[in-house]
Design a protein around this motif. Structure first.
Motif, PDB file in Angstrom:
ATOM      1  N   ILE A   1       7.903   0.057   2.284  1.00  0.00           N
ATOM      2  CA  ILE A   1      10.490   0.509   2.858  1.00  0.00           C
ATOM      3  C   ILE A   1      10.354   1.603   4.175  1.00  0.00           C
ATOM      4  O   ILE A   1      11.276   0.841   4.965  1.00  0.00           O
ATOM      5  N   PRO A   2       9.432   2.217   4.286  1.00  0.00           N
ATOM      6  CA  PRO A   2      10.097   2.997   5.411  1.00  0.00           C
ATOM      7  C   PRO A   2      10.079   2.035   6.647  1.00  0.00           C
ATOM      8  O   PRO A   2      10.659   2.270   7.730  1.00  0.00           O
TER       9      PRO A   2
ATOM     10  N   LEU B   1      12.800  -0.124  11.135  1.00  0.00           N
ATOM     11  CA  LEU B   1      12.895  -1.348  12.413  1.00  0.00           C
ATOM     12  C   LEU B   1      14.353  -2.222  11.428  1.00  0.00           C
ATOM     13  O   LEU B   1      14.683  -1.560  12.941  1.00  0.00           O
ATOM     14  N   ALA B   2      14.572  -1.908  10.647  1.00  0.00           N
ATOM     15  CA  ALA B   2      16.495  -2.366  10.576  1.00  0.00           C
ATOM     16  C   ALA B   2      17.100  -1.156  11.354  1.00  0.00           C
ATOM     17  O   ALA B   2      18.420  -1.753  12.537  1.00  0.00           O
TER      18      ALA B   2
ATOM     19  N   MET C   1       0.895  -1.289  -0.141  1.00  0.00           N
ATOM     20  CA  MET C   1      -0.156   0.060  -0.068  1.00  0.00           C
ATOM     21  C   MET C   1       1.076   1.106   0.059  1.00  0.00           C
ATOM     22  O   MET C   1       1.650   1.061   1.174  1.00  0.00           O
ATOM     23  N   TYR C   2       0.363   2.488  -0.940  1.00  0.00           N
ATOM     24  CA  TYR C   2       1.003   3.736  -0.977  1.00  0.00           C
ATOM     25  C   TYR C   2       0.556   4.466  -0.363  1.00  0.00           C
ATOM     26  O   TYR C   2      -0.572   4.649   0.589  1.00  0.00           O
ATOM     27  N   LEU C   3       1.464   5.308   0.168  1.00  0.00           N
ATOM     28  CA  LEU C   3       0.772   6.445   1.012  1.00  0.00           C
ATOM     29  C   LEU C   3       1.688   7.685  -0.141  1.00  0.00           C
ATOM     30  O   LEU C   3       3.090   8.305   0.434  1.00  0.00           O
ATOM     31  N   TYR C   4       0.903   9.632   0.361  1.00  0.00           N
ATOM     32  CA  TYR C   4       1.606   9.914  -0.214  1.00  0.00           C
ATOM     33  C   TYR C   4       2.143  10.925   0.998  1.00  0.00           C
ATOM     34  O   TYR C   4       1.598  11.492   2.240  1.00  0.00           O
ATOM     35  N   LEU C   5       3.287  11.732   1.364  1.00  0.00           N
ATOM     36  CA  LEU C   5       3.955  12.360   2.147  1.00  0.00           C
ATOM     37  C   LEU C   5       3.624  13.662   1.816  1.00  0.00           C
ATOM     38  O   LEU C   5       4.051  14.261   0.669  1.00  0.00           O
ATOM     39  N   PRO C   6       3.212  14.382   2.504  1.00  0.00           N
ATOM     40  CA  PRO C   6       2.993  15.876   2.444  1.00  0.00           C
ATOM     41  C   PRO C   6       4.191  16.568   2.221  1.00  0.00           C
ATOM     42  O   PRO C   6       3.670  17.686   1.824  1.00  0.00           O
TER      43      PRO C   6
END
Lengths: 270, 307
Positions: B16-17, B22-23, B1-6
């Protein structure tokens, strides 16, 4: 009598039913010696950016005189852009060696055509309407550069940089044409609208081309706008930076302690 | 799922983030480093503008270091007194470092100095820690203790002659208050020049120069990083408007959990094993930077700002 119709297809995500639209305002113009009236219809008002926005698609379709080629150009307003340039230091190490200012450049520049632009338009016409990268190269001012060769090199790098961000593209053969029952030529193109394209107004220009000249053109506007929480957060970051900073820190501290508590209860941490 | 970063004005797959957080949180809890020297370039690689990547990284480190500091504090591994002296020095050093960077920018060779400082500091720290840890693991315990005593006596005479000696109960060591302040300032200067939190420099300094026990080092480093990153986050949000709240939340979802797992896992490892692992990561990053500056880059232009 070409007709430009910009249609935005919707992106529907699992958690939202938000619609992403396009504003199309058609403006009839006269070009060359042809007399024509352009019309356009909009399916949506504008492209809206919410949390689940991941780009969209834009379709442009309409009618044109039979036998004309078509060029579709989508651009953002021109401005200046400052970028860091890399160069070799000591003959072997790649470092940032300064900055370059690119003036008269749009952040977004897409050109599509029925055939290769060089085959359907003269150089003068391409330059006059800033169609294609060679024409844009002449239009752009780059400082500081010592000579034309250096300018050409850094313009190529500029295009590579923009193509990498998916905001510059130039391609041909992707506008479909067909004849309708009235003997008019119908054209259609659907293109991806990249999520990297920033909020703002975009200008869509359709050129009808014949005998290496632009004989007609029509323009329309596409508006891309942040909405809801995305707009609120972006506005807060800009207009209330202190509160935004405290909020960011507060949430981070809260999350840190919150997770610690969860692990403590679960016995994970010690 | 994708989220838009304002603020970053881009869209990202949330895995990804969260995964990167976590790593990096795991490394943070294990070694007491903020992880900025790893996470910022990775975020840039995934399309986040460099200014936003660096600023948001600081924001998520606040969460990870809170989580990590708490986990270490619960098991008695945070020397708050030492942490405060290091903070005072680090703050002063940071101010000095920012002025130095301005001077270097004015002279036009800032990037060269930053890159070379990066390689030298990472390389020296990585090689020293790696060799020392390897030797310690091979040698018998008593031999190591003797060697340490010899080294301490050589440097110790000078350190003990300094005024305002104070005992750090948690670390079991005695130093003049000027020692952590000066060392903190040294790290602060380098951190400001390199644009990082400085955890990977602070950890070896605590181990080898302050002679603190490794497990107290990790907790104390995280405590110090927490306050440094609170300051940096606020300044970045206030002056540059470059903190992306949504990206920070996604990162900290992973990093806070990772920090807890790291702190828990770290207890099961010996000090020498922790050091050699950190040394390996530091050396890997050094090699990456060396490749970066010697191989022809695919793009010769980049956004202004960031590292």
């Amino acid at each position: 009598m070409p007709e430009v119709r910009i249609q935005k297809s919707e992106v529907r995500k699992k958690l939202t039913s938000a619609l992403i639209g396009i504003v199309v305002i058609a403006i009839a113009t006269w070009a060359g010696d042809a007399s024509a009236m352009l019309t356009a219809k909009a399916n949506h008002d504008h492209i809206t950016i919410d949390f689940f926005y991941h780009g969209s698609t834009v379709s442009v379709k309409g009618l044109s005189e039979p036998g004309t080629d078509l060029v579709v150009k989508i651009t953002s307003p021109e401005g200046h852009q400052l970028l860091k340039k890399k160069g070799k230091v000591g003959g072997m190490l790649w470092m940032n060696v300064g900055q370059l200012k690119f003036e008269n450049t749009p952040n977004f520049y897409e050109v599509f055509s029925t055939r290769k632009i060089e085959d359907i338009l003269s150089t003068e016409e391409m330059d006059r309407h800033v169609i294609g990268f060679p024409a844009l190269a002449k239009h752009v001012e780059i400082t500081p550069v010592e000579n034309e060769a250096e300018k050409a090199k850094w313009f190529d790098e500029f295009v590579k940089f923009k193509e990498d961000s998916r905001v510059y593209t130039s391609s041909s053969g992707n506008i479909k044409t067909s004849m309708n029952a009235d003997g008019k030529q119908e054209y259609f193109i659907m293109t991806d609208w990249p999520y990297q394209a920033q909020p703002g107004d975009y200008l869509v220009t359709v050129y009808a081309v014949k005998d290496l000249k632009v004989v007609e053109q029509a323009t329309a506007k596409v508006n891309v706008e942040q909405v809801g929480m995305v707009k609120s957060l972006a506005g807060m970051a800009k207009d209330m930076p202190a509160m935004y900073g405290f909020l960011s820190i507060g949430v981070a501290l809260g999350a840190g302690f919150g997770v610690s508590m969860v692990f403590r209860k679960g016995g994970g941490a010690h | 799922m994708y989220l838009y970063l304002p603020v970053a004005l881009t869209s990202i797959n949330i895995l990804i983030p969260v995964g990167l957080g976590l790593a990096v949180g795991l490394l943070s809890g294990l070694f007491g480093v903020g992880g900025g020297f790893l996470l910022t370039p990775l975020l840039i690689m995934f399309g986040i503008p460099s200014t936003v990547a660096a600023a948001t990284d600081s924001n998520q480190i606040v969460a990870a270091s809170t989580s990590g500091t708490y986990a270490h504090w619960k098991v008695g591994n945070v020397d708050f007194k030492m942490g405060l002296y290091l903070l005072v020095g680090g703050f002063a050093g940071g101010i000095l470092g920012v002025q130095l960077i301005k001077l270097l920018h004015a002279m036009g060779n800032a990037d060269f100095v930053i890159k070379i400082t990066y390689i030298l500091m990472l390389g020296i720290v990585g090689v020293y820690m790696f060799i020392e840890s390897l030797q310690s693991m091979r040698k018998k315990t008593n031999t190591v203790e003797e060697a340490k005593e010899e080294k301490e006596s050589a440097v110790g005479r000078f350190l003990k002659s300094l005024p305002l000696q104070t005992h750090f109960v948690k670390s079991g060591i005695t130093h003049s208050i000027f020692v952590p302040i000066v060392l903190g300032a040294f790290v602060g200067i380098l951190a400001a020049i390199m644009g990082v939190g400085g955890g990977f420099l602070m950890v070896p300094i605590m181990v080898y120069m302050l002679r603190m026990p490794m497990h107290v080092v990790v907790g104390t480093s995280l405590f110090q990083i927490l306050f440094t990153c609170i300051e940096v986050t606020f300044l970045q949000a206030y002056t540059n408007h470059s903190v992306d709240f949504i990206l920070a939340v996604l990162l900290l979802l992973g990093s806070t959990v990772g920090a807890q797992i790291g702190a828990s896992f770290g207890k099961k490892l010996k000090a020498e094993q922790l050091k050699i692992l950190l040394a390996t990561i530091v050396l890997a990053v050094t090699v990456k930077i060396v490749f970066e500056i010697t191989l022809t880059p695919s793009l010769l232009l980049s956004q202004v700002g960031g590292h």
